[in-house]
Design a protein around this motif. Structure first.
Motif, mmCIF file in Angstrom:
data_model
loop_
_atom_site.group_PDB
_atom_site.id
_atom_site.type_symbol
_atom_site.label_atom_id
_atom_site.label_comp_id
_atom_site.label_asym_id
_atom_site.label_seq_id
_atom_site.Cartn_x
_atom_site.Cartn_y
_atom_site.Cartn_z
ATOM 1 N N SER A 119 -5.146 -5.302 -3.998
ATOM 2 C CA SER A 119 -4.893 -4.891 -2.630
ATOM 3 C C SER A 119 -3.798 -5.564 -1.981
ATOM 4 O O SER A 119 -3.905 -6.948 -1.931
ATOM 5 N N GLU B 149 0.204 3.923 2.734
ATOM 6 C CA GLU B 149 0.900 3.543 4.142
ATOM 7 C C GLU B 149 2.384 3.831 4.171
ATOM 8 O O GLU B 149 2.761 4.386 5.105
ATOM 9 N N ASP C 59 0.977 -1.038 -0.150
ATOM 10 C CA ASP C 59 0.042 -0.051 -0.033
ATOM 11 C C ASP C 59 0.900 0.992 -0.042
ATOM 12 O O ASP C 59 1.709 1.476 0.955
ATOM 13 N N PRO D 167 -2.770 0.429 -4.021
ATOM 14 C CA PRO D 167 -1.872 -0.677 -4.349
ATOM 15 C C PRO D 167 -1.013 -0.538 -5.300
ATOM 16 O O PRO D 167 -1.158 0.080 -6.309
ATOM 17 N N ALA E 267 -7.184 2.943 -0.849
ATOM 18 C CA ALA E 267 -5.915 2.260 -0.633
ATOM 19 C C ALA E 267 -5.046 2.535 -2.126
ATOM 20 O O ALA E 267 -5.773 2.908 -3.016
#
Length: 334
Positions: A333, A186, A183, A216, A214
């Motif tokens: 994801s 993140e 991710d 990905p 998200a």
């Protein structure tokens, strides 16, 4: 010899010898024609030989030039150039000149690379040598502050050597990457959180603008974290106090586009294409003594290229520098 068509003789073919020449005029005429034919053939042969010699010289001249140029290149003279004409030989000469130019630029880059590395390594070593001599001669007292100064210089030297080692591994394709679903959002949040204290200490405001969804991708978490760390550290190092650093990410059709913007000072327009060159640093406003060795952005480019992405530098809407990174988007994801 009868000529037979469908079993019926329709004619005959007879071969008769050529009549002999008996008259003196006929014999003289035949001899004259033979001498004329022989002379014409001889003239045509001479002309053909002269034309072949001229054509061969014209064809071989550029080939000799290319051969001589190749020998000069093999001897280390990368300034060798040949005259380029038309046709296939002209195309060969053009390719030769491009090769010679590439070799000349590579040679100049190698010499500049060696000179820059020598300079970068000489500076911290000179500082260490001076401080150690000062401690040995008693000019500077042996205190924790003196030891801390020595440690800072050794860490700076170690960081430079580590960066050079990483770039060398990237050049030979030996830099290991562990690709897995990640991710990206993140990773960006973790990098921003890790640099928040440093940015506050330098009087800079950090703005993080990421999509709610998200992000990905397929990549190496450690290398991508190193990428964002380098970009944020670069923005923090070269932005004046009271400014801000902004990280934006947006979704494109098949990729993620991330902008890292900072406030003044900026970079001269002429220096933007060279920012990702090794050991290159722009004008003095972004090359202070507190700056790095000019390897951070080169490492960033190596990481982005290994992830099949692109990285470019441009003026920032905030007045400083904008680094834009484009990475392929993954539909799965992590």
């Amino acid at each position: 010899m009868p000529i037979d068509v469908d079993g019926r003789v329709v004619g005959h073919l007879k071969l008769t010898p050529l009549p002999r020449l008996h008259g003196e005029e006929d014999v003289a005429f035949v001899r004259h024609q033979a001498w004329v034919a022989a002379g014409a053939g001889g003239v045509a042969l001479v002309l053909a030989l002269l034309a072949s010699v001229a054509l061969g010289a014209r064809v071989l001249r550029p080939l000799r030039q290319v051969t001589n140029g190749a020998r000069r290149l093999a001897a280390g003279d990368f300034t060798a150039r040949v005259a380029a004409g038309g046709g296939e030989i002209g195309a060969l000469a053009h390719d030769f000149n491009r090769l010679a130019l590439a070799l000349e630029q590579a040679s100049q880059a190698r010499r500049q690379w060696i000179a820059d590395i020598s300079h970068e390594l000489r500076t911290p070593l000179a500082i260490l040598r001076g401080e150690i001599h000062a401690l040995e001669d008693g000019i500077r007292p042996y205190t924790p502050a003196a030891v801390a100064s020595l440690r800072v210089e050794t860490e700076r030297l170690g960081a430079l050597i580590d960066d050079l080692y990483q770039l060398a591994l990237a050049d030979v394709g030996a830099l290991a990457y562990r690709i897995e679903p990640l991710d990206l959002g993140e990773l960006l949040r973790e990098a921003a959180a890790g640099h928040a204290a440093l940015l506050r200490e330098r009087g800079l405001d950090l703005q993080l603008q990421l999509p709610d969804e998200a992000m990905p991708i397929e990549g190496d978490a450690q290398r991508l974290s190193q990428l964002w760390d380098n970009l944020l550290a670069n923005a923090a190092r070269y932005s004046d106090a009271g400014g801000r650093v902004r990280v934006q990410a947006q979704r494109q059709r098949a990729s993620w586009l991330i902008h890292v913007d900072d406030t003044p000072p900026g970079v001269a327009q002429a220096d933007l294409p060279r920012l990702f060159e090794r050991l290159f640093r722009g004008d003095a406003s972004r090359s202070r003594s507190s700056g790095g060795a000019g390897l951070g952005l080169a490492i960033c480019k190596s990481i982005v290229t290994a992830h099949a992405g692109s990285i470019v530098a441009a003026p920032s809407p905030l007045g400083g520098l904008r680094i834009s990174v484009c990475l392929p988007r993954s539909e799965d994801s992590p």
